[in-house]
Design an enzyme around this catalytic site. Structure first.
Site, PDB file in Angstrom:
ATOM      1  N   HIS A  36       0.833  -1.194   0.000  1.00  0.00           N
ATOM      2  CA  HIS A  36       0.000   0.000   0.000  1.00  0.00           C
ATOM      3  C   HIS A  36       0.870   1.248   0.000  1.00  0.00           C
ATOM      4  O   HIS A  36       1.895   1.311   0.674  1.00  0.00           O
ATOM      5  CB  HIS A  36      -0.917   0.004   1.223  1.00  0.00           C
ATOM      6  CG  HIS A  36      -2.156   0.810   1.025  1.00  0.00           C
ATOM      7  ND1 HIS A  36      -2.156   2.196   1.045  1.00  0.00           N
ATOM      8  CD2 HIS A  36      -3.434   0.444   0.772  1.00  0.00           C
ATOM      9  CE1 HIS A  36      -3.384   2.644   0.836  1.00  0.00           C
ATOM     10  NE2 HIS A  36      -4.182   1.601   0.665  1.00  0.00           N
ATOM     11  N   HIS A  37       0.421   2.252  -0.760  1.00  0.00           N
ATOM     12  CA  HIS A  37       1.190   3.499  -0.836  1.00  0.00           C
ATOM     13  C   HIS A  37       1.262   4.192   0.525  1.00  0.00           C
ATOM     14  O   HIS A  37       2.199   4.955   0.792  1.00  0.00           O
ATOM     15  CB  HIS A  37       0.567   4.438  -1.867  1.00  0.00           C
ATOM     16  CG  HIS A  37       1.564   5.271  -2.607  1.00  0.00           C
ATOM     17  ND1 HIS A  37       2.608   5.926  -1.966  1.00  0.00           N
ATOM     18  CD2 HIS A  37       1.684   5.579  -3.921  1.00  0.00           C
ATOM     19  CE1 HIS A  37       3.322   6.593  -2.868  1.00  0.00           C
ATOM     20  NE2 HIS A  37       2.791   6.394  -4.050  1.00  0.00           N
ATOM     21  N   ALA A  38       0.300   3.943   1.396  1.00  0.00           N
ATOM     22  CA  ALA A  38       0.350   4.531   2.736  1.00  0.00           C
ATOM     23  C   ALA A  38       1.566   4.042   3.503  1.00  0.00           C
ATOM     24  O   ALA A  38       2.048   4.712   4.420  1.00  0.00           O
ATOM     25  CB  ALA A  38      -0.924   4.190   3.510  1.00  0.00           C
TER      26      ALA A  38
END
Length: 499
Positions: A159-161
């Site tokens: 995930h980019h988070a």
């Protein structure tokens, strides 16, 4: 309440002793959390990293899994899961746990058909089409066997988070072995861990405390924003110009509301060739050549589909906001975006590259005047529940099809490893990476260099751009268009013509 049972959120108290220890429970930044808020059933905010490993008798699925588990201490973000704050009164927290569910995170596949790269790309499209589960750490590894030549592909889905391109590079350094006489010490961060999730009361209490502290930063942020706006106005008056998102973006077929499906394609170009062509164009950067190559490929694709937009396509270009000599990070996002032209309305490729280079230079100046961290800093004040609800409503109503997109395509260029590496003794033959799509933008072109290659990865929504593999096949010719030293028409092979 037993504080030992529910560790407090926030930074550790007191000076660090020995290696820095990051807390087991830590508030997400607003910018990192924004990637969670933007995610909907049709808009997936994960990135992909694809490693192609040469055949090795010692490399099996079981040895790969055991090797990854042995290195988990060097990959602490992979044990972090998201915990929402009750009532959405502040951004979620990361909770670092001591163990992971191996069967959930590491999966095994058999590549179908003839085991070609095209078959692997189809499988990667399927992997990219499903979101990550929020109740576990936000990553998966897909071990893909049956690739031609006996190679194995490992598809990392993160995930980019959790990490941007720079942080992913640091994570990669902790799972690879670079063959040099004096290999650099791998980046490591120490995290505390906890078996327990924080209580709702603890989450709410610390959410209010962190929010109160954040409010105190608002006056200075307002001053910096005002200075940035004044700087942008002055730069534009002095002649710096760059496209304005939405206002200057034309309508094209691959801009619209996304569906959950994804398709994937790759193309590899020699790094030396891009550098040689860059040297022929005064003032052009390697990234300008990447943009120019993407532009040429898109022009041909649009001609095939009888699309003739009245103005140039625009590119959203992610740029790192890390300090030049900053210590590499293992997680989080320090990235902003600038917007530039792809000059697809210019027929001559040399003039097209010149326009891209000039506009990108202006865009960098405007971005610098505004302040690279302004977007990151303001995101701290994004209200979680309204932000996420608005994103879901926008996606559900397919509102991205109602108006021109903010820009036409995402084009990113991330420097990767410059030396050959191995993973668990198996040679890393190639490395590809691509970021997510955002609603309204159906194409992402991400370039990662590896040793002497520039690996282009294209991620698309097939309901908007159905033949991404065809678009990828146009990149070599698009690069050749920019070469000022080419055989003249009808000339003998040894003759060269400079125009």
């Amino acid at each position: 309440m037993n504080q030992a049972a529910t560790p407090p959120v926030g930074p550790p108290v007191g000076p660090p002793v020995g290696p820095p220890i990051r807390p087991a429970i830590e508030r997400m930044t607003g910018f990192d959390a924004g990637f969670l808020y933007m995610e909907t059933p049709a808009v997936h905010m994960h990135t992909l990293k694809i490693a192609l490993l040469e055949a090795d008798d010692a490399l099996t699925f079981d040895t790969f899994v055991s090797g990854m588990l042995a290195r988990l201490k060097r990959l602490p973000p992979l044990r972090r899961r998201v915990v929402e704050v009750p009532f959405g009164i502040n951004h979620p927290v990361w909770v670092t746990q001591p163990r992971i569910d191996v069967a959930h995170h590491i999966r095994r596949h058999r590549i179908g058909g003839d085991g070609s790269m095209r078959e692997l790309e189809k499988l990667i499209g399927i992997i990219a089409s499903t979101p990550l589960h929020r109740d576990r750490p936000l990553w998966e590894l897909h071990y893909c066997e049956g690739l031609e030549g006996g190679r194995v592909a490992v598809v990392g889905k993160m995930h980019h988070a959790l990490a941007d391109g720079a942080a992913a590079n640091a994570l990669l350094a902790n799972v690879t072995d670079v063959r040099t006489a004096a290999p650099p010490e791998p980046v490591q961060e120490e995290f505390a861990t906890t078996d327990r999730l924080p209580s709702r009361l603890n989450l709410v209490r610390h959410a209010w405390a962190d929010a109160a502290a954040q409010v105190l930063t608002l006056p200075e942020l307002l001053r910096r924003t005002l200075r940035g706006i004044i700087g942008v106005v002055r730069a534009r008056r002095a002649g710096a110009s760059s496209p304005v998102p939405v206002l200057h973006a034309p309508r094209v077929s691959f801009n619209g509301a996304l569906t959950p499906l994804r398709s994937f394609a790759t193309v590899t170009l020699p790094l030396a060739e891009l550098k040689r062509i860059r040297s022929q164009h005064d003032g052009a950067t390697l990234n300008d050549v990447v943009l120019g190559t993407t532009s040429g490929a898109l022009r041909r694709w649009m001609a095939d589909h009888d699309e003739r937009p009245s103005s140039s396509l625009l590119a959203g270009v992610p740029v790192s906001t890390d300090e030049r000599d900053a210590v590499p990070r293992l997680g989080g996002n320090q990235v902003s975006n600038l917007f530039t032209t792809l000059a697809t309305d210019i027929e001559d490729p040399v003039a097209r590259l010149r326009k891209i280079s000039e506009t990108t230079t202006h865009a960098k100046e405007i971005h610098s005047r505004l302040g690279a961290s302004i977007l990151v800093d303001w995101s701290q004040f994004a209200p979680p529940r309204p932000f996420a609800a608005a994103a879901r409503a926008y996606s559900r109503l397919r509102a991205a099809s109602w108006h021109p997109a903010a820009f036409s395509a995402i084009v990113s260029n991330v420097p990767g490893p410059r030396e050959p590496a191995t993973v668990g003794g198996a040679r890393l033959a190639d490395l590809f990476s691509v970021g997510p799509l955002v609603d309204g933008i159906g194409l992402n072109v991400t370039v990662w260099s590896y040793v002497e290659k520039m690996n282009f990865s294209l991620l698309a929504c097939p309901d908007l751009l159905p033949d991404v593999h065809v678009l990828a096949s146009y990149f070599p010719d698009a690069l050749a268009e920019l070469d000022l030293v080419r055989p003249a028409p009808g000339a003998a092979p040894e003759q060269r013509n400079i125009s």
